[in-house]
Design an enzyme around this catalytic site. Sequence first.
Site, PDB file in Angstrom:
ATOM      1  N   ASP A 108     -32.786 -65.735 -23.372  1.00 26.59           N
ATOM      2  CA  ASP A 108     -34.920 -65.772 -23.098  1.00 26.59           C
ATOM      3  C   ASP A 108     -34.524 -66.984 -22.013  1.00 26.59           C
ATOM      4  OD1 ASP A 108     -37.349 -66.221 -23.687  1.00 26.59           O
ATOM      5  OD2 ASP A 108     -37.296 -68.201 -24.903  1.00 26.59           O
ATOM      6  N   HIS A 153     -36.213 -60.464 -15.123  1.00 25.76           N
ATOM      7  CA  HIS A 153     -35.886 -59.535 -15.805  1.00 25.76           C
ATOM      8  C   HIS A 153     -34.689 -58.783 -15.351  1.00 25.76           C
ATOM      9  CE1 HIS A 153     -38.537 -60.697 -18.147  1.00 25.76           C
ATOM     10  NE2 HIS A 153     -39.751 -59.975 -17.865  1.00 25.76           N
ATOM     11  N   LEU A 184     -15.512 -53.774 -27.798  1.00 34.50           N
ATOM     12  CA  LEU A 184     -16.345 -54.644 -28.209  1.00 34.50           C
ATOM     13  C   LEU A 184     -17.648 -53.621 -28.713  1.00 34.50           C
ATOM     14  CD1 LEU A 184     -18.089 -57.433 -27.456  1.00 34.50           C
ATOM     15  CD2 LEU A 184     -18.906 -56.770 -24.985  1.00 34.50           C
TER      16      LEU A 184
HETATM   17  C1  IPE Z   1     -37.785 -63.438 -28.214  1.00 36.21           C
HETATM   18  O1  IPE Z   1     -38.586 -63.744 -26.572  1.00 36.21           O
HETATM   19  C2  IPE Z   1     -37.619 -62.313 -27.806  1.00 36.21           C
HETATM   20  C3  IPE Z   1     -36.316 -61.884 -26.720  1.00 36.21           C
HETATM   21  C4  IPE Z   1     -36.076 -62.888 -26.275  1.00 36.21           C
HETATM   22  C5  IPE Z   1     -36.368 -60.195 -26.888  1.00 36.21           C
HETATM   23  P1  IPE Z   1     -39.959 -64.441 -26.773  1.00 36.21           P
HETATM   24  O2  IPE Z   1     -39.511 -65.052 -25.278  1.00 36.21           O
HETATM   25  O3  IPE Z   1     -40.580 -63.289 -27.286  1.00 36.21           O
HETATM   26  O4  IPE Z   1     -40.101 -65.263 -27.581  1.00 36.21           O
HETATM   27  P2  IPE Z   1     -41.564 -66.879 -28.151  1.00 36.21           P
HETATM   28  O5  IPE Z   1     -42.548 -65.624 -28.196  1.00 36.21           O
HETATM   29  O6  IPE Z   1     -41.468 -67.489 -27.119  1.00 36.21           O
HETATM   30  O7  IPE Z   1     -40.970 -66.346 -29.502  1.00 36.21           O
HETATM   31  C1  IPE Z   2     -36.853 -63.091 -22.199  1.00 39.39           C
HETATM   32  O1  IPE Z   2     -37.835 -64.209 -20.855  1.00 39.39           O
HETATM   33  C2  IPE Z   2     -36.911 -61.746 -21.787  1.00 39.39           C
HETATM   34  C3  IPE Z   2     -37.883 -60.322 -22.740  1.00 39.39           C
HETATM   35  C4  IPE Z   2     -38.918 -61.552 -24.171  1.00 39.39           C
HETATM   36  C5  IPE Z   2     -37.732 -59.222 -22.803  1.00 39.39           C
HETATM   37  P1  IPE Z   2     -38.802 -64.119 -21.340  1.00 39.39           P
HETATM   38  O2  IPE Z   2     -40.338 -63.184 -20.847  1.00 39.39           O
HETATM   39  O3  IPE Z   2     -40.185 -64.042 -23.031  1.00 39.39           O
HETATM   40  O4  IPE Z   2     -39.361 -65.492 -20.231  1.00 39.39           O
HETATM   41  P2  IPE Z   2     -40.550 -66.372 -20.640  1.00 39.39           P
HETATM   42  O5  IPE Z   2     -39.906 -67.041 -22.467  1.00 39.39           O
HETATM   43  O6  IPE Z   2     -41.104 -65.856 -20.320  1.00 39.39           O
HETATM   44  O7  IPE Z   2     -39.226 -67.800 -19.648  1.00 39.39           O
HETATM   45 MG    MG Z   3     -39.628 -65.728 -24.233  1.00 39.20          MG
END
Ligand code: IPE
Ligand code: IPE
Ligand code: MG
Length: 236
Positions: free
Chosen positions: A13, A30, A124
């Site tokens: 995240d 990303h 793995l």
């Molecule tokens: C959760 O990420 C799932 C992934 C890392 C793919 P989000 O960033 O979407 O989660 P919330 O909505 O903040 O809980």
């Molecule tokens: C995690 O990073 C990737 C996915 C959920 C696909 P985020 O896109 O949720 O990044 P933040 O939480 O907005 O910083």
């Molecule tokens: Mg996120």
Amino acid sequence: MQKTLQHIGIIMDGNGRWAKKRFMPRVFGHIKGANTLKKIVEHCNHIGLKHLTVFAFGRENWQRPEEEVSLLMKLMLKKLNKEIDELHNKNAKIQFIGDRSRLNPELLQAILLAEDITKHNNGLNFNICLDYSGQHDIVQAINTIIKEGKHKQITESILESYLYTEGMPNPELIIRTSGEARLSNFMVWQSAYSELYFTNTFWPDFKPNELDCAIAWYNNRERRFGQTSEQLKDKE
Ligand code: IPE
Ligand code: IPE
Ligand code: MG
């Protein structure tokens, strides 16, 4: 690495915030995040971890702007095509976990191919959660059980055998980056006894040495599973 650590789960995240901090569009986060993943997978291979499961796209993430969802899917396809040979050469077995019915046909094809090419590898086990929801996994498992009609009553182990993670040990350690201390529907069943490691680092900045720190932290946990500390010491 201690013998008891077989399976690490990572909630990757913070890509969006990493980009925002640099006044860049979210997609850059990303892209950088995908590079981080490559390095972490290499490191897990290197240290001889058996199972790595990463949360790449949750069922709830379809609610993001269409443009971001489409970019994420394209990035997934591009990286999969690019990395598959190297992963195969490194003896990794790739598996995608989640609902496949909504994926675009080109991505689905690439997934099936990657799983097929690597299915006999015994290095793995690299699992990627895509269109994944832990709660939905439990619901689909129960619906399959009802449909089959074989079981009048279920047990924990029967239910586990219908989950996407069937046959895998539960993750002993789950890491979430970016400062959020929640599971967001990741492995809700399998995390019952996981050690949860939260770090403020945004996923694109997460380095192999921080994985080592998380493992060292895990190695210092006392895993009691309901027993007392004294009982565990008596067994030693
Ligand atoms: C959760 O990420 C799932 C992934 C890392 C793919 P989000 O960033 O979407 O989660 P919330 O909505 O903040 O809980
Ligand atoms: C995690 O990073 C990737 C996915 C959920 C696909 P985020 O896109 O949720 O990044 P933040 O939480 O907005 O910083
Ligand atoms: Mg996120």
